[in-house]
Design a protein around this motif. Structure first.
Motif, short mmCIF file in Angstrom:
data_model
loop_
_atom_site.label_atom_id
_atom_site.label_comp_id
_atom_site.label_asym_id
_atom_site.label_seq_id
_atom_site.Cartn_x
_atom_site.Cartn_y
_atom_site.Cartn_z
N HIS A 1 -46.36 -9.75 4.32
CA HIS A 1 -46.12 -8.32 4.55
C HIS A 1 -44.97 -8.19 5.55
O HIS A 1 -44.95 -8.86 6.58
N LEU A 2 -44.01 -7.34 5.26
CA LEU A 2 -42.89 -7.10 6.15
C LEU A 2 -43.11 -5.81 6.93
O LEU A 2 -43.31 -4.75 6.35
N TYR A 3 -43.07 -5.92 8.24
CA TYR A 3 -43.31 -4.77 9.10
C TYR A 3 -42.01 -4.04 9.41
O TYR A 3 -40.93 -4.63 9.40
N SER A 4 -42.13 -2.75 9.69
CA SER A 4 -40.99 -1.94 10.07
C SER A 4 -41.33 -1.19 11.35
O SER A 4 -42.50 -1.06 11.74
N PHE A 59 -39.31 -13.46 28.49
CA PHE A 59 -38.72 -12.65 27.43
C PHE A 59 -39.60 -11.43 27.19
O PHE A 59 -40.83 -11.55 27.15
N THR A 60 -38.97 -10.27 27.05
CA THR A 60 -39.72 -9.03 26.84
C THR A 60 -39.09 -8.24 25.71
O THR A 60 -37.87 -8.13 25.62
N MET A 61 -39.93 -7.68 24.86
CA MET A 61 -39.49 -6.81 23.77
C MET A 61 -40.17 -5.45 23.90
O MET A 61 -41.39 -5.40 24.07
N THR A 62 -39.39 -4.38 23.81
CA THR A 62 -39.95 -3.04 23.80
C THR A 62 -39.43 -2.21 22.63
O THR A 62 -40.03 -1.19 22.28
N ASP A 63 -38.34 -2.64 22.04
CA ASP A 63 -37.77 -1.93 20.89
C ASP A 63 -38.62 -2.22 19.66
O ASP A 63 -38.88 -3.40 19.34
N LEU A 64 -39.06 -1.19 18.96
CA LEU A 64 -39.96 -1.39 17.83
C LEU A 64 -39.31 -2.17 16.69
O LEU A 64 -40.00 -2.90 15.97
N GLU A 65 -38.02 -2.02 16.51
CA GLU A 65 -37.32 -2.80 15.49
C GLU A 65 -37.42 -4.29 15.82
O GLU A 65 -37.67 -5.13 14.94
N GLU A 66 -37.21 -4.61 17.07
CA GLU A 66 -37.28 -6.00 17.52
C GLU A 66 -38.69 -6.55 17.41
O GLU A 66 -38.90 -7.70 16.99
N ILE A 67 -39.67 -5.73 17.75
CA ILE A 67 -41.07 -6.16 17.66
C ILE A 67 -41.47 -6.36 16.20
O ILE A 67 -42.19 -7.31 15.86
N ALA A 68 -41.01 -5.46 15.32
CA ALA A 68 -41.30 -5.62 13.89
C ALA A 68 -40.73 -6.93 13.37
O ALA A 68 -41.38 -7.65 12.61
N ASP A 69 -39.51 -7.25 13.79
CA ASP A 69 -38.90 -8.53 13.37
C ASP A 69 -39.70 -9.70 13.90
O ASP A 69 -39.88 -10.71 13.20
N PHE A 70 -40.22 -9.58 15.12
CA PHE A 70 -41.07 -10.62 15.69
C PHE A 70 -42.30 -10.86 14.82
O PHE A 70 -42.64 -12.00 14.48
N ILE A 128 -58.59 -2.67 17.49
CA ILE A 128 -58.89 -4.01 17.01
C ILE A 128 -58.05 -4.31 15.77
O ILE A 128 -57.38 -5.33 15.68
N PHE A 129 -58.09 -3.39 14.79
CA PHE A 129 -57.40 -3.63 13.53
C PHE A 129 -55.90 -3.81 13.71
O PHE A 129 -55.28 -4.62 13.03
N ALA A 130 -55.31 -3.05 14.65
CA ALA A 130 -53.87 -3.11 14.84
C ALA A 130 -53.43 -4.52 15.22
O ALA A 130 -52.35 -4.97 14.84
N SER A 131 -54.26 -5.23 15.97
CA SER A 131 -53.87 -6.55 16.43
C SER A 131 -54.05 -7.62 15.37
O SER A 131 -53.55 -8.72 15.50
N TRP A 132 -54.78 -7.29 14.28
CA TRP A 132 -54.97 -8.28 13.23
C TRP A 132 -53.84 -8.29 12.23
O TRP A 132 -53.73 -9.21 11.44
N ASN A 133 -53.00 -7.23 12.25
CA ASN A 133 -51.94 -7.13 11.24
C ASN A 133 -52.50 -7.38 9.86
O ASN A 133 -52.09 -8.27 9.11
N GLU A 146 -43.64 1.74 10.71
CA GLU A 146 -45.03 1.35 10.52
C GLU A 146 -45.71 1.08 11.87
O GLU A 146 -46.84 1.50 12.10
N LEU A 147 -45.01 0.38 12.75
CA LEU A 147 -45.58 0.09 14.07
C LEU A 147 -45.80 1.38 14.86
O LEU A 147 -46.78 1.51 15.59
N ALA A 148 -44.89 2.34 14.70
CA ALA A 148 -44.99 3.59 15.45
C ALA A 148 -46.23 4.38 15.04
O ALA A 148 -46.74 5.18 15.84
N LYS A 149 -46.71 4.19 13.83
CA LYS A 149 -47.92 4.88 13.39
C LYS A 149 -49.14 4.37 14.14
O LYS A 149 -50.14 5.07 14.29
N VAL A 150 -49.07 3.13 14.61
CA VAL A 150 -50.16 2.54 15.38
C VAL A 150 -50.02 2.89 16.85
O VAL A 150 -50.97 3.31 17.51
N SER A 151 -48.81 2.74 17.37
CA SER A 151 -48.53 3.06 18.77
C SER A 151 -47.04 3.31 18.91
O SER A 151 -46.24 2.43 18.60
#
Length: 202
Positions: free
Chosen positions: A73-76, A100-111, A38-43, A79-84
């Motif tokens: 807050h700027l994500y990296s 459109f699909t994103m799987t690269d964590l760098e790209e998702i962090a930028d999103f 739950i918390f992961a989705s709230w950022n 940081e995302l990898a610690k969640v999943s």
């Protein structure tokens, strides 16, 4: 909300409806094993950390001041990898076709950095007359299993009504006895335009 890890306390602000959701889980006898889902989705936006070395957290009356300052807050990827360690973001058009699909964590962090959740304003509900623009589905690895299954962690539906933009945020429940959590937001034009641009790349 206070989160304690290895003796350190982190004070966070979460949506009112999120707090009510936790209370509902607690009242039904759940130990909220899947709280991280739950918390992961709230950022969650951290205010400050109170530690033994004297770092102080902000007083409640200063919370609104921080919000007005729009300190994002700027994500990296780390940081995302610690969640999943594996994640996926799918954007679907009005016809629910994946565009459109994103799987690269760098790209998702930028999103996540581009959509700036701290600027979203929680509202009571959506206007009756509205146009569906697109949907965003966010996936993370299923927890409490050795299988690497990506499961839906959150769905965001973007609407427009009278030149104002809204998001319908749906977070799947971790318990069959609890309804999904639903939150409604009004969002700035620039964020809606960014999402709309992703949905119209084809």
């Amino acid at each position: 909300m206070e989160s304690v890890f290895e003796g350190d306390s982190t004070y966070c602000r979460i949506p009112e409806s999120a707090g009510e959701y936790i209370m509902e889980l607690a009242s039904n006898g759940s130990d909220i094993i899947d709280k991280n889902d739950i918390f992961a989705s709230w950022n969650i936006n951290d205010f400050d950390v109170e530690t033994e070395d004297g770092t102080a957290f902000k007083e409640p009356d200063k919370i609104s001041e921080s919000e007005n300052e729009h300190e994002h807050h700027l994500y990296s990827a780390d940081e995302l990898a610690k969640v999943s360690k594996e994640q996926k973001v799918e954007i679907l058009d009005q016809d629910l076709e994946i565009v459109f699909t994103m799987t690269d964590l760098e790209e998702i962090a930028d999103f996540y950095n581009q959509i700036k959740r701290e600027t979203w304003l929680e509202i009571e509900g959506l206007p009756e007359e509205k146009s569906n623009i697109c949907e965003i589905t966010i996936y993370q690895l299923e927890r409490h299993t050795t299988d690497k299954n990506l499961v839906e962690n959150e769905k965001l539906i973007l609407f427009e009504s009278q030149k104002q933009y809204y998001l319908y945020d749906i977070i799947p429940s971790c318990s069959k006895d609890i309804d999904d959590m639903e939150i409604f937001y009004s969002i700035p034009d620039d964020i809606a335009n960014y999402i709309n641009k992703l949905a119209n790349q084809n």
